[in-house]
Design a protein around this motif. Structure first.
Motif, short mmCIF file in Angstrom:
data_model
loop_
_atom_site.label_atom_id
_atom_site.label_comp_id
_atom_site.label_asym_id
_atom_site.label_seq_id
_atom_site.Cartn_x
_atom_site.Cartn_y
_atom_site.Cartn_z
N GLY A 119 32.85 124.10 13.92
CA GLY A 119 32.22 124.26 12.78
C GLY A 119 31.33 123.16 12.26
O GLY A 119 30.74 123.24 11.40
N GLU A 120 31.89 122.07 12.51
CA GLU A 120 31.27 121.07 11.86
C GLU A 120 30.25 120.02 12.74
O GLU A 120 29.96 118.86 12.63
CB GLU A 120 32.34 119.94 11.49
CG GLU A 120 33.19 120.26 10.46
CD GLU A 120 32.43 120.39 9.08
OE1 GLU A 120 31.69 119.65 8.57
OE2 GLU A 120 32.37 121.47 8.51
N CYS A 121 30.10 120.77 14.16
CA CYS A 121 29.06 119.98 15.04
C CYS A 121 27.85 119.78 14.36
O CYS A 121 27.25 120.69 13.67
CB CYS A 121 29.27 120.55 16.35
SG CYS A 121 28.24 122.25 16.48
N ALA A 122 26.96 119.11 14.99
CA ALA A 122 25.55 118.78 14.83
C ALA A 122 24.70 119.32 15.96
O ALA A 122 24.61 118.70 16.86
CB ALA A 122 25.26 117.52 14.50
N VAL A 123 24.00 120.58 15.79
CA VAL A 123 23.23 120.91 16.80
C VAL A 123 21.95 120.43 16.81
O VAL A 123 21.07 120.50 15.78
CB VAL A 123 23.07 122.61 16.80
CG1 VAL A 123 22.11 123.01 17.77
CG2 VAL A 123 24.56 123.15 16.97
N CYS A 124 21.32 119.56 17.74
CA CYS A 124 20.18 118.79 17.99
C CYS A 124 19.32 118.91 18.79
O CYS A 124 18.45 118.26 19.01
CB CYS A 124 20.91 117.39 17.73
SG CYS A 124 21.75 116.79 19.31
N HIS A 125 19.51 119.91 19.81
CA HIS A 125 18.41 120.23 20.86
C HIS A 125 18.67 121.40 21.57
O HIS A 125 19.69 121.88 21.87
CB HIS A 125 18.87 118.96 21.87
CG HIS A 125 17.77 119.04 23.22
ND1 HIS A 125 16.42 118.47 23.35
CD2 HIS A 125 17.96 119.77 24.36
CE1 HIS A 125 16.12 118.82 24.63
NE2 HIS A 125 16.89 119.49 25.17
N LEU A 126 17.35 122.02 21.95
CA LEU A 126 17.26 123.10 22.75
C LEU A 126 16.15 123.26 23.66
O LEU A 126 14.99 122.77 23.40
CB LEU A 126 17.30 124.63 21.84
CG LEU A 126 17.10 125.79 22.67
CD1 LEU A 126 18.37 126.20 23.36
CD2 LEU A 126 16.61 126.90 21.79
N SER A 127 16.42 123.46 24.78
CA SER A 127 15.35 123.42 25.91
C SER A 127 15.44 124.34 26.98
O SER A 127 16.82 124.98 27.19
CB SER A 127 15.03 122.17 26.53
OG SER A 127 16.25 121.60 27.31
N ALA A 128 14.50 124.64 27.56
CA ALA A 128 14.53 125.76 28.59
C ALA A 128 13.53 125.24 29.86
O ALA A 128 12.66 124.86 29.64
CB ALA A 128 14.20 127.09 28.23
N LYS A 129 14.51 125.47 30.89
CA LYS A 129 13.41 125.30 32.23
C LYS A 129 13.18 126.54 33.09
O LYS A 129 14.08 127.11 33.42
CB LYS A 129 14.15 124.25 33.20
CG LYS A 129 13.40 123.86 34.20
CD LYS A 129 14.19 122.54 34.94
CE LYS A 129 13.25 121.87 35.86
NZ LYS A 129 13.98 120.74 36.67
N ILE A 130 11.83 127.06 33.13
CA ILE A 130 11.28 128.27 34.03
C ILE A 130 10.75 127.73 35.09
O ILE A 130 9.64 126.88 34.93
CB ILE A 130 10.80 129.05 32.96
CG1 ILE A 130 11.43 129.54 31.60
CG2 ILE A 130 10.39 130.37 33.80
CD1 ILE A 130 10.81 128.69 30.66
N GLY A 131 11.30 127.69 36.40
CA GLY A 131 10.83 126.87 37.40
C GLY A 131 10.71 125.67 37.29
O GLY A 131 11.59 125.01 37.19
#
Length: 787
Positions: A57-69
């Motif tokens: 509940g108290e985390c800091a979400v700081c990155h999202l990425s996706a690798k396609i091929g």
């Protein structure tokens, strides 16, 4: 709408989630978690996947990425509404898109949309978040990778039209695995690491044992929360970590200036820690929703949650001081209370309450905690009896923010001690309740016993409240401070308090500073001081900056919900802070777009679900349940597209283990459920026989617990001794002689007994102890028994 409960399978249906890989980097009290999820579309048509998953509940979400091929797409943080529109536009243009957003109702629930995954295509999605480690009662630092997201009950007055469907299967049939490795780094040597799952041996990386690695054994199914307990030498040593800012950030901004994290452990005088209050109003609020009929864990001898809660209530009722006030509430879709208002604690009211506790069942439907809290707050407080609220719940509520706002408004009238029962309890709810009402939060998972943790909280509740907490900074000339953490409202002896602060300016000639925590305790002023260096501690990146930003974001979100005309300005401030720090908030979302062929998706709609583990009535079972999410409406800008397959998969990170509450008040759902008989616990039997005053009576049931006959008890009783004194001395000897390992559970029971004996002012205590030792085969000293 009602949740449907029945056996379902995914036989012959492809499952897109193939594996989860998690890399955890722990630096002292902070963990950076990188999760990579591999999804493969084995269908003949493109899919849109919708994943719902829990995070701390108290985390800091700081990155999202996706690798396609060979192509990696890194997401941008954007205004949530704009991000949704970009996502829909991308799909309508034939591109791939990824959208990650926080639930509007609870900050520990996230949703990830993966749009238009072509046939035969794979996507490796990487999510990064930062989280503080929890301090445990035994001084361990706890890290939890949540797997369990129980469906949140939606109150009657909330919109239920937008629901995400969750399908589950028996835990052993989850078709994807988890690989987890952790790199540990600590200023103090690492003693050991424990886990609720099988681990490979701990490997130290240097001679002083301040760095180590550990990993889960291969082939682990992600069918439960993964809990790591890290043990450091001198875990209670106060520390300060300084982190340099980013030169590329805007001057004067949070990300440009240095940030310091202070870990402080208040030390109260011994006279305070040994003195316990004899007054107070104790209100126990117990979840009686259907999900409380689940087992505490998956082991053979697991108790039902409701039964463990009833045992705990017994212990609490026996541990209360004479003359205090108390009441007990049960809640589900509705609520009830044992007494119209809190009553004075005495033999009669205790007996009445215990009789009602016996009849408590998990038969009150869904989890609706808001209404009982409103009723409690409407009752006037009792003068000279500080209100202490104990809340026991598995945390499956859909209106978390609404509940926390109510507690915050009434935070000055009471202290709240909250307990999350079983896997999947909302961390945002449980920790938030304690935080907003100056209390303490505990989680009971796996094979944890509820009673020791509750007794620890009762010890806190009986300690004098800390008042007038202030923080004083002593910094060199030219250096100023802006505190990022909310004001400290509560301190407990030996319990960690964290402070984040932004430092402005510099003084190269004097790199030393200090902070002093000052507070009043029993009319005395106490000071705890920590000195620290103003130079960066090490290479921590911007970890502390993001945690500090997260702390400030949560405070601003609460202010915004309570604000009137100022809400718009606070929203703009939140947006700016979130975008600047790269930490998501309720108004922002991560959006990534991978430009593909640009051709409109053609073909019939296919529907597939990713199965998740479920448990119902204490046994693994497949369930289909519904859960509210912020955004499940049809896409608005895809009028020209043929519909894709929408893959509703829960979760993006872990699978979901569920104990369902009915969406309505479905009490009949639990009729006829046979609870397994467990052998009586001799300790609880003995405690049940204790009187409210702290004494025991000499009776056959007492002899049975001690495994003696009535004649044996009478024969060795010293001449002229009152039978109640003799029985109470025997009870104390039995507790210390045969249940010492459970002393955390019965310590208050024993203290009451010793106080009662001393109040009788008899001269034969030593003879009773000597005779009791001979009867029970012990060799305990009178002093050991508190006499």
């Amino acid at each position: 709408m009602k949740s449907c409960c029945g056996l379902v399978t995914v036989k012959n249906e492809p499952v897109p989630l193939k594996s989860v890989e998690v890399d955890v980097h722990v630096q002292g009290h902070v963990a950076t978690v990188t999760s990579t999820l591999l999804y493969v579309n084995g269908e003949e048509r493109p899919l849109e996947a919708v994943f719902v998953f829990p995070l701390p509940g108290e985390c800091a979400v700081c990155h999202l990425s996706a690798k396609i091929g060979d192509t990696e797409v890194v997401a941008r943080l954007q205004d949530k509404q704009k991000a949704r529109e970009e996502y829909d536009d991308a799909l309508s243009s034939g591109h791939q898109a990824f959208l990650l957003e926080e639930s509007d109702q609870s900050p520990d629930v996230f949703q990830l949309n993966v749009g238009s995954l072509p046939p035969g295509e794979s996507a490796a999605i990487t999510l990064v978040y930062i989280s503080e480690l929890d301090m445990q009662a035994d001084d361990a630092l706890g890290f939890c990778l949540p797997a369990v997201l129980n469906p949140r009950y939606t109150p009657q007055d909330m919109d239920r039209s937008q629901m995400a469907t969750v399908t589950s299967v028996p835990a052993g049939t989850v078709p994807y695995t988890l690989a987890l490795s952790a790199h540990l780094s600590s200023p103090q040597p690492i003693s050991k690491v424990e886990c609720n799952c099988d681990l490979e041996p701990l490997a130290y990386l240097n001679p002083d044992k301040t760095q180590a690695t550990v990993s889960l054994s291969p082939g682990h199914l992600f069918d439960r929360d993964v809990e790591l307990l890290l043990y450091y030498h001198d875990a209670h040593k106060p520390t300060a970590i300084m982190e340099a800012g980013l030169d590329t950030a805007e001057p004067g901004s949070l990300m440009r200036d240095p940030v310091v994290l202070l870990s402080i452990y208040p030390e109260f005088p011994a006279a305070v820690t040994s003195s316990l209050s004899t007054c107070g109003e104790f209100i126990f609020v117990v979840d009686r929703s259907g999900s409380m009929d689940c087992a505490m864990h998956s082991g053979k001898d697991a108790k039902m949650r409701i039964e463990s809660a009833k045992d705990t209530l017994l212990l609490l009722l026996k541990s209360l001081p004479m003359g205090c006030y108390f009441n007990i509430y049960g809640f589900g879709s509705r609520y009830e209370h044992f007494f119209p208002k809190s009553v004075e604690y005495n033999q009669k009211t205790m007996d009445d309450a215990l009789e009602k506790v016996k009849g408590m069942r998990a038969d009150m439907g869904g989890t609706e905690i808001l209404q009982p809290l409103k009723h409690i707050y409407s009752q006037p407080c009792i003068p000279s009896h500080p209100r202490q609220l104990f809340i026991f719940t598995d945390g499956e509520v859909g209106n978390t923010k609404q509940v926390l706002d109510l507690v915050k408004i009434n935070g000055n009238s009471h202290r709240c001690f909250s307990f999350g029962i079983g896997e999947g309890a909302s961390t945002a709810l449980i920790t938030g309740l304690a935080k907003e009402a100056s209390g303490h939060a505990q989680f009971i998972t796996g094979t944890d016993r509820m009673q020791p943790k509750v007794m620890q909280s009762l010890h806190y509740a009986l300690q004098p409240a800390v008042k007038d907490i202030s923080v004083h900074w002593n910094l060199p000339d030219g250096v100023s401070v802006t505190t990022l953490s909310p004001p400290l409202k509560v301190l407990f002896h030996g319990q960690r308090a964290l402070l984040y602060a932004q430092l402005k300016g510099e003084n190269a000639a004097n790199p030393e500073g200090s902070v002093t925590i000052q507070y009043n305790l029993l009319e005395e002023t106490v000071k705890n001081q920590l000195s620290f260096c103003l130079r960066p501690t090490g290479d921590t990146g911007v970890t502390l900056h993001r945690l500090g930003a997260r702390t400030l974001i949560r405070s601003l979100e609460i202010e915004e919900r309570a604000a009137g005309p100022e809400a718009k300005a606070l929203r703009e401030k939140l947006l700016q802070l979130s975008l600047q720090s790269g930490v998501s908030c309720t108004h922002t979302a991560f959006i990534a777009i991978h430009k593909g062929s640009g051709q409109t998706v053609q073909g019939p709609l296919l529907h597939r679900t990713v199965p998740t583990p479920g448990m119902f009535f204490g046994a693994p079972m497949a369930l289909c349940c519904s859960m509210p999410m912020a955004r499940m409406a049809p896409m608005r800008k895809m009028a020209n597209m043929a519909p894709m397959a929408r893959m509703a998969a829960v979760p993006a990170m872990p699978p979901v283990m569920m104990c369902c509450d009915s969406m309505e008040d479905d009490d009949e759902m639990f009729d006829g459920v046979q609870e397994p008989e467990s052998p009586p616990d001799p300790l609880l039997q003995l405690i049940f026989l204790q009187k409210a005053s702290g004494s025991w009576e000499m009776e056959s049931s007492m002899a049975k617990v001690l495994k003696k006959t009535d004649d044996e008890l009478d024969k060795l009783m010293p001449v002229g001794v009152d039978k109640a004194v003799w029985a109470t001395v025997l009870a104390l000897i039995w507790l210390y002689g045969f249940c010492l390992e459970a002393q955390d559970e019965w310590q208050f029971v024993a203290m009451k007994a010793a106080s009662w004996i001393q109040a009788q002012k008899v001269d034969c205590v030593s003879q009773c102890v000597q005779a009791g030792n001979a009867l029970l085969g012990c060799q305990l000293q009178q002093k050991t028994l508190g006499l």
